[in-house]
Design a protein around this motif. Structure first.
Motif, mmCIF file in Angstrom:
data_model
loop_
_atom_site.group_PDB
_atom_site.id
_atom_site.type_symbol
_atom_site.label_atom_id
_atom_site.label_comp_id
_atom_site.label_asym_id
_atom_site.label_seq_id
_atom_site.Cartn_x
_atom_site.Cartn_y
_atom_site.Cartn_z
ATOM 1 N N PRO A 162 49.833 30.198 46.390
ATOM 2 C CA PRO A 162 49.742 30.865 45.582
ATOM 3 C C PRO A 162 49.783 30.180 44.271
ATOM 4 C CG PRO A 162 51.588 31.727 46.346
ATOM 5 C CD PRO A 162 50.871 30.808 47.534
ATOM 6 N N PRO A 163 48.961 30.300 43.088
ATOM 7 C CA PRO A 163 49.326 29.071 42.019
ATOM 8 C C PRO A 163 50.805 29.128 41.812
ATOM 9 C CG PRO A 163 47.281 29.960 42.184
ATOM 10 C CD PRO A 163 47.943 30.734 43.137
ATOM 11 N N ALA A 164 51.309 28.349 40.893
ATOM 12 C CA ALA A 164 52.712 28.948 39.688
ATOM 13 C C ALA A 164 52.347 29.682 39.032
ATOM 14 C CB ALA A 164 53.100 27.014 40.219
ATOM 15 N N LYS A 165 53.669 30.161 39.541
ATOM 16 C CA LYS A 165 53.908 31.303 38.138
ATOM 17 C C LYS A 165 53.536 30.536 37.070
ATOM 18 C CE LYS A 165 56.476 35.470 37.059
ATOM 19 N NZ LYS A 165 57.251 36.278 37.479
ATOM 20 N N TRP A 166 53.210 30.877 36.046
ATOM 21 C CA TRP A 166 53.009 30.377 34.516
ATOM 22 C C TRP A 166 53.618 30.917 33.430
ATOM 23 C CZ3 TRP A 166 50.079 31.632 30.653
ATOM 24 C CH2 TRP A 166 50.100 30.645 29.318
ATOM 25 N N ASN A 167 54.408 30.750 32.542
ATOM 26 C CA ASN A 167 54.941 31.376 30.983
ATOM 27 C C ASN A 167 54.533 30.989 30.006
ATOM 28 O OD1 ASN A 167 56.587 33.431 32.422
ATOM 29 N ND2 ASN A 167 58.086 31.400 33.294
ATOM 30 N N ILE A 223 52.711 43.845 33.420
ATOM 31 C CA ILE A 223 52.972 45.150 33.715
ATOM 32 C C ILE A 223 53.288 45.498 34.807
ATOM 33 C CG2 ILE A 223 52.234 47.842 34.970
ATOM 34 C CD1 ILE A 223 49.622 46.737 32.815
ATOM 35 N N PRO A 224 54.868 45.665 34.382
ATOM 36 C CA PRO A 224 56.133 45.722 35.587
ATOM 37 C C PRO A 224 55.655 46.630 37.067
ATOM 38 C CG PRO A 224 56.928 45.885 33.952
ATOM 39 C CD PRO A 224 55.756 46.081 33.756
ATOM 40 N N GLY A 225 55.475 46.099 38.060
ATOM 41 C CA GLY A 225 54.729 46.952 39.737
ATOM 42 C C GLY A 225 53.399 47.094 39.736
ATOM 43 N N LEU A 226 52.498 46.177 39.383
ATOM 44 C CA LEU A 226 51.356 45.816 39.480
ATOM 45 C C LEU A 226 50.443 44.447 39.470
ATOM 46 C CD1 LEU A 226 48.076 46.677 38.889
ATOM 47 C CD2 LEU A 226 48.394 46.624 37.140
ATOM 48 N N TYR A 227 49.900 43.968 41.019
ATOM 49 C CA TYR A 227 49.928 43.098 41.618
ATOM 50 C C TYR A 227 48.388 43.364 40.998
ATOM 51 C CZ TYR A 227 54.835 42.204 41.822
ATOM 52 O OH TYR A 227 56.269 41.906 42.277
ATOM 53 N N LEU A 228 47.641 42.142 42.033
ATOM 54 C CA LEU A 228 46.609 41.035 42.039
ATOM 55 C C LEU A 228 46.000 40.401 42.713
ATOM 56 C CD1 LEU A 228 45.265 40.584 38.336
ATOM 57 C CD2 LEU A 228 45.183 42.148 39.016
ATOM 58 N N GLY A 230 42.952 40.800 45.106
ATOM 59 C CA GLY A 230 40.857 40.867 45.307
ATOM 60 C C GLY A 230 41.096 38.960 44.768
ATOM 61 N N SER A 231 39.410 38.951 45.278
ATOM 62 C CA SER A 231 38.240 37.845 45.235
ATOM 63 C C SER A 231 38.942 37.009 43.948
ATOM 64 C CB SER A 231 37.175 37.784 45.504
ATOM 65 O OG SER A 231 37.105 37.707 46.990
ATOM 66 N N CYS A 232 39.220 37.638 43.170
ATOM 67 C CA CYS A 232 39.682 37.057 41.777
ATOM 68 C C CYS A 232 40.556 36.184 41.732
ATOM 69 C CB CYS A 232 39.290 38.175 40.396
ATOM 70 S SG CYS A 232 40.605 39.495 40.762
ATOM 71 N N MET A 233 41.220 36.127 42.755
ATOM 72 C CA MET A 233 42.152 35.700 42.196
ATOM 73 C C MET A 233 41.992 33.783 43.243
ATOM 74 S SD MET A 233 43.923 37.085 40.856
ATOM 75 C CE MET A 233 45.769 36.661 41.270
ATOM 76 N N HIS A 234 42.633 32.889 43.191
ATOM 77 C CA HIS A 234 42.418 32.173 43.586
ATOM 78 C C HIS A 234 42.707 32.645 45.520
ATOM 79 C CE1 HIS A 234 43.186 27.667 45.149
ATOM 80 N NE2 HIS A 234 44.711 28.179 45.618
ATOM 81 N N PRO A 235 42.270 31.598 45.730
ATOM 82 C CA PRO A 235 41.167 31.117 46.283
ATOM 83 C C PRO A 235 38.971 31.483 45.308
ATOM 84 C CG PRO A 235 40.960 30.898 48.482
ATOM 85 C CD PRO A 235 41.852 31.813 47.823
ATOM 86 N N GLY A 236 39.693 32.363 45.482
ATOM 87 C CA GLY A 236 38.819 33.113 45.014
ATOM 88 C C GLY A 236 37.451 34.032 46.165
ATOM 89 N N GLY A 237 36.088 34.059 46.301
ATOM 90 C CA GLY A 237 35.299 34.522 47.207
ATOM 91 C C GLY A 237 34.866 33.801 48.608
ATOM 92 N N ASN A 269 48.288 35.402 49.834
ATOM 93 C CA ASN A 269 49.030 34.869 48.950
ATOM 94 C C ASN A 269 49.714 36.125 48.258
ATOM 95 O OD1 ASN A 269 47.965 31.839 49.761
ATOM 96 N ND2 ASN A 269 46.343 32.547 47.750
ATOM 97 N N ALA A 270 48.918 36.921 47.771
ATOM 98 C CA ALA A 270 50.104 38.434 46.852
ATOM 99 C C ALA A 270 51.389 38.879 48.745
ATOM 100 C CB ALA A 270 49.049 39.255 47.224
ATOM 101 N N VAL A 271 50.708 38.273 48.978
ATOM 102 C CA VAL A 271 51.659 38.412 49.625
ATOM 103 C C VAL A 271 53.045 38.127 49.537
ATOM 104 C CG1 VAL A 271 52.434 38.746 52.638
ATOM 105 C CG2 VAL A 271 50.856 40.672 52.077
ATOM 106 N N LYS A 272 52.647 36.737 49.712
ATOM 107 C CA LYS A 272 53.619 35.777 49.515
ATOM 108 C C LYS A 272 55.184 36.327 48.313
ATOM 109 C CE LYS A 272 52.975 31.234 51.820
ATOM 110 N NZ LYS A 272 51.677 30.292 51.795
#
Lengths: 542, 534
Positions: free
Chosen positions: A149-154, A497-502, A504-511, A520-523
């Motif tokens: 997963p991409p690194a967390k960003w602030n 939003i605490p407790g809400l994760y994404l 789907g394919s809108c995430m890296h690395p895409g479709g 990556n979300a599991v990690k």
């Protein structure tokens, strides 16, 4: 429904959602996954859309990641029914005048591919030898890039910059780093000179999400789509949907609660925290620890959470996330008496046994014009396509002795045409294609076609909830990849939003069928929820 | 490890609902089980597809589920807990007649009687007496006649006679065994339309009203007249739930693995051949497909005894198949007949065109001769009335069915290719004629047709398009189904069992063939019948 409260509720039973569900259940979490459609797997889908017994993969077909996909190994999917075939000749371009085809073989058959390129250019053959060998060598580097997963960003930090990774990839290949800023077309043109080779590589590039061949900063896709991918393409025995069957079996085995025909209407917030979901029929499914959405970005944030509950930043970025114009397909399906026999086969019969057959273009410029049409909201005048006839390798996909052709047109976004205009395309375009096809493969006449079907971008949008018909759930342009996908604030899978994760394919690395967005979300979830890192495998470093 | 390396205790051929239910029970009994399916998707007739446009869920074959809450399988396999949801329409059935009147059958039988009374008070009273009677013995009848191996017709008759049925029942008599449904209705009812409505119920269960001898089962059918259920989210959802039952219990379902041969060693069935090679069955092979495929295609001829071969070759299939029209609609239809009976707009299963018993005789004789009725009589259903999730919001999904010949007089089975689309339009027009004008003009978005020939190609065990997998006729029911020798679910080849719709009682979502095969297997193999606790 056995209890309406679970530790984790996952929205969307596509392959990313299933991936997420299986790993989390293995980590001991009580998981419920909800799918809006009546069938699981999302675009990992096969249907008899032409005639009984003809199986068509009208969405995903190329299983190019299975050999590096963690889910495939960790859940032993072959033992659950996911069997694959790796066609020797992966891709081929046929020509109208019957000149020799251009063929790309499996990844480790570099010499065979080089020999085919050499018909048109010795230099191109050498370029393939050098570049494909490197791609093979760096395959696990690429795998790690996909499955991390991409690194967390602030917001206080400087923005993630996808160019850094792209530049270092070019330098790893020993190529000029500057090429990273160029277009895919620039890269292809720089390393390959023969028009026929370029034409095939252009078409191959757009097949895996390469953002417009002519957008600067897309050079990374030259490495990814032209060098890494062709050679790794595998097909599922029995059709793409069999991969879903194995994934679903894995989920059931791990104890996941699975509910199809359960469309989520909104995400419930409690004290600002994601606390569950409400379905369209009013039922509620509560989540003790997290809600994970594996559906589209806008569906999740704007529709299910609601703009009113989002910060200005998140609302802006989600609203302006772009779908298309790349990755927008029309799927053509034909039930055939006999498979295509190309004029070009007299030079090399391999073209008739190439899995991915590019047909309809006479030159590299034809491919460029074809892509430009979609970008200008027009259906390409040249009805060219890339097709595959899976029954050549797997007799179970068509009735005895018959063949199932499926293929892709690149079309403009769903919204570019009215519903009536798409119906007109549906009614006429396959005929146009067939007339052109006959000039490349004389046996491709109407008489050879038992029945045909065209799935439009509007169908993709409505059926699979892929906005604009974008199979990647969001364009793969430089501003929407890696740490910027879908936008910097949520690229690490968590949301404001605490407790809400994404997931789907809108995430890296895409479709594409990577199972990476879910993995990556599991990690991230394993870390945030303090779960055992069940995704780790001693034989794998990513 | 390969998926077939270890073999399985039981291999089930065909992932229809009967095969999957049997697999579920065996897996829950601790057996290793694999269900091998030829098609790309499990479920057999439990097949839901978006054949018109995305998000319109069309049940291609099984649509009306008659035994929810009665059939023991739902509870034994905890299908509700595994995700099946049913709707139970309060207006179950209806008839719309050419003169604008309508009949409705409600779950509330007082309302049904009120609807009948508008046509005949006498028939309404008769119906209530009949209903009370069949409701009284329904559980017993279903349990002994459906969810148990077949009882010989002579034994049933003898039992009824010694019980003194003629004195105790107004409707049951030993003579039912030689009567048709039409004769039963003529005997007890006076109004043509009420008779047509009740005969329609038999017809959609494949009990052709004029076939002699079928009246014997008719009381059981009538007992289910208010038990039609719609599977929410599409009938295929039941297949998903069965899959979950099997996999949770350690079994496997493998679609797209066609069985090419049943392998016999030392006279015993020991496994099957597939494109992936041999798969061993340590204890048994159970075939849920038709007996012609099982004995004529999958077994080497030398292995099938002469009698079996001869009798299987004689098995008859229905002479009326179905022509299906799947419709994507802009909304729920409103009928002109609602002015007569408002409930008709909420009636789930509709009879359109059968107005007397003679109409059935006419229609089925036309079908037998391979001709298509010019004005097709329909059985129509809009599931969205009771499951709005089967279509996009505000839209609806519809199904029209016409009893139709498998082989057309002109062109045979393939002749359908040339006429299907046009005939679909004819059926649609007849339906739309009954709607209020606005609906009639604009309600249809798109439609897709499915001819008997296409059905037989897609579901190859529906031979000749026969969705009951064997005709419904006294010669092919009870101890004669599918043949005298094979009626007990066992075959002359040890280790090979039959568990599909070819067996007693018949096709439809009853689960009974699978359940009854299970009972026989349990006895042969010494399985503790955990599901059969009294």
């Amino acid at each position: 429904m056995s209890g309406t409260e679970h530790d984790v509720v996952i929205i969307g039973g596509g392959h990313h959602g299933l991936t997420c569900a299986a790993y989390l259940a293995r980590a001991g979490v009580d998981v419920c996954i909800l799918e809006g459609r009546h069938e699981w797997g999302g675009a990992v889908y096969t249907a008899e859309v032409t005639a009984p017994g003809f199986c068509h993969n009208i969405h995903a077909n190329f299983m190019e990641f299975l050999h590096i996909m963690p889910f495939f190994a960790d859940f032993d999917l072959p033992s659950l029914g996911a069997r694959t075939i790796h066609p020797e000749i992966q891709a081929g371009m046929a020509f109208r005048d019957g000149r020799p085809p251009v063929l790309i073989y499996q990844s480790d058959m570099i010499e065979e591919t080089a020999k085919s390129f050499a018909v048109y250019s010795k230099r191109d053959a050498d370029a393939w030898r050098e570049l494909k060998a490197k791609a093979n060598m760096f395959e696990l580097v690429m795998a790690a890039a996909l499955y991390t997963p991409p690194a967390k960003w602030n917001q206080s930090e400087s923005l993630p910059n996808p160019m850094l990774a792209t530049q270092s990839s070019f330098s790893m290949f020993g190529l000029d780093e500057e090429m990273a800023f160029k277009t895919v077309r620039d890269c292809i043109d720089e390393y390959f000179e023969a028009d026929e080779v370029r034409a095939l590589l252009y078409r191959v590039a757009i097949e895996f999400a390469a953002p417009s061949l002519e957008w600067p900063g897309s050079g990374y896709f030259f490495l990814f789509a032209c060098l890494f991918m062709p050679g790794c393409w595998r097909m599922m025995v029995g059709g793409t949907h069999r991969l879903n069957g194995a994934m679903v079996t894995a989920c059931i085995k791990e104890g996941v609660t699975m509910r199809e025909s359960s469309r989520v209407k909104r995400i419930l917030l409690e004290g600002g925290r994601a606390a569950g979901v409400e379905l369209v029929d009013g039922k509620r499914v509560l989540a003790r620890r997290a809600v994970v959405s594996a559906v589209g970005l806008k569906d999740t944030l704007l529709d299910m959470v609601g703009a009113a509950h989002l910060s200005d930043y998140t609302r802006r970025r989600a609203t302006h996330f772009k779908e298309g114009p790349d990755q927008v397909l029309g799927s053509v399906a034909m039930a055939l008496h006999e498979p295509p026999k190309y004029k070009s086969a007299r030079w090399d019969p391999g073209i008739d046994r190439a899995w991915y057959q590019v047909v309809g273009y006479d030159s590299a410029k034809d491919v460029l014009d074809y892509c430009r049409a979609g970008h200008c909201d027009r259906v390409p005048e040249l009805p060219a396509a890339a097709v595959w006839v899976n029954s050549l390798w797997d007799a179970t996909q068509a009735p005895a002795g018959k063949h199932n052709l499926t293929g892709w047109y690149f079309f403009p976004k769903a919204s570019a045409l009215s519903e009536a205009e798409w119906e007109e395309v549906r009614a006429t375009y396959n005929d146009k294609f067939l007339r052109l096809y006959g000039e490349f493969a004389p046996n491709m006449t109407r008489e050879n076609v038992i029945a045909d079907y065209l799935h439009t971008p509007l169908d993709q949008e409505r059926g699979m909830r892929m906005r604009e018909g974008d199979f990647g759930h969001g364009a793969m342009s430089l501003d929407q990849v890696m740490g910027l996908r879908p936008f910097a604030g949520v690229a690490h899978h968590g949301t404001e939003i605490p407790g809400l994760y994404l997931a789907g394919s809108c995430m890296h690395p895409g479709g594409g069928v990577t199972a990476a967005c879910g993995y990556n979300a599991v990690k991230v979830l394993c870390q945030d929820l303090e779960l055992p890192p069940v995704w780790q495998n001693p034989r794998r470093f990513y | 490890m390969g998926m077939f390396d270890q073999g399985f205790d039981a291999i089930i051929i065909g992932a229809g609902h009967n095969g999957m239910a049997l697999a579920g029970y065996l897996a829950k009994s601790g057996w290793s089980v694999a269900v091998l399916e030829r098609r790309t998707e499990e479920g057999g007739g439990l097949c839901t597809e978006e054949v018109t446009e995305p998000n319109f869920l069309h049940n291609m074959h099984s649509n009306y589920h008659p035994l929810v809450g009665i059939c023991p399988v739902y509870d034994d396999l905890e299908l509700t807990e595994n995700g099946v949801e049913y709707g139970h329409p309060d207006v179950q059935m209806g008839s719309i007649f050419a003169d604008g009147t309508a009949l409705t059958i409600h779950t509330d039988m007082q309302k049904t009687a009120a609807s009948f009374a508008r046509f005949s008070q006498k028939d309404a009273d008769t119906w209530m007496r009949l209903w009370d009677e069949v409701s009284g013995y329904m559980d017993l009848m279903v349990r002994t006649l459906m969810y148990a191996p077949p009882i010989a017709l002579n034994d049933i008759t003898r039992a009824l006679a010694s019980w003194g049925v003629e004195d105790k029942s107004e409707f049951l008599t030993a003579r039912l065994r030689s009567m048709s449904v039409a004769e039963f209705l003529d005997k007890h009812f006076e109004n043509d339309r009420i008779k047509a409505m009740l005969a329609f119920h038999a017809a959609i269960c494949a009990y052709q009203p004029h076939v002699k001898g079928l009246a014997v089962s008719y009381p059981v059918l009538l007992g289910k007249i208010a038990n039609w259920h719609v599977c929410k989210g599409g009938s295929h959802r039941l297949a998903h739930a069965l899959m979950r039952v099997i996999v949770k219990a350690g079994g496997r379902v493998f679609p797209q693995v066609p069985v090419t041969q049943i392998v016999v060693e030392g006279g015993r069935a020991v496994g099957v051949m597939t494109p992936d090679g041999f798969v061993r069955a340590h204890k048994l092979v159970a075939s849920s497909i038709d007996v012609n495929q099982t004995f004529e295609t999958l077994l080497e001829p030398g292995l099938v005894p002469e009698r079996t071969r001869r009798e299987v070759a004689e098995v008859k299939y229905q002479d009326a198949s179905l022509f299906n029209v799947h419709v994507a609609m802009n909304g729920l239809p409103r009928y002109k007949a609602a002015a007569f009976d408002p409930a008709i707009d909420r009636a789930w299963i509709l009879n359109i065109g059968f107005e007397s018993l003679a109409d059935f005789e006419h229609e089925f004789s036309l079908v037998r001769s391979g001709r298509l009725p010019e004005r097709p009589r329909l059985n129509a259903a809009v599931n969205s009335l009771y499951d709005p999730t089967d279509a996009p919001e505000g839209k609806a999904t519809g199904l029209l069915r016409v009893f139709a010949p498998f082989a057309l007089e002109a062109g045979g089975p393939e002749g359908w290719g040339a006429v299907a689309r046009q005939y679909g339009q004819v059926a649609l027009d007849r339906w739309c004629d009954l709607m209020v004008d606005d609906d009639a003009r604009s309600i249809v978005r798109r439609f897709a047709t499915e001819s008997p020939h296409e059905i037989s190609q897609k579901m190859i065990n529906y031979r000749f398009g026969d969705w009951m997998v064997g005709r419904i006729h006294p010669k092919n029911l009870l101890e004669h189904r599918p043949t005298d020798e094979l009626a007990e679910y066992r075959t002359p080849i040890p280790g090979l069992y039959l568990c599909g719709a070819s067996q007693h009682p018949h096709g439809y979502i009853t689960f009974a063939p699978g359940y009854n095969a299970l009972g026989v297997i349990a006895e042969d193999m010494g399985i503790d019948k955990w599901w059969d606790r009294v």
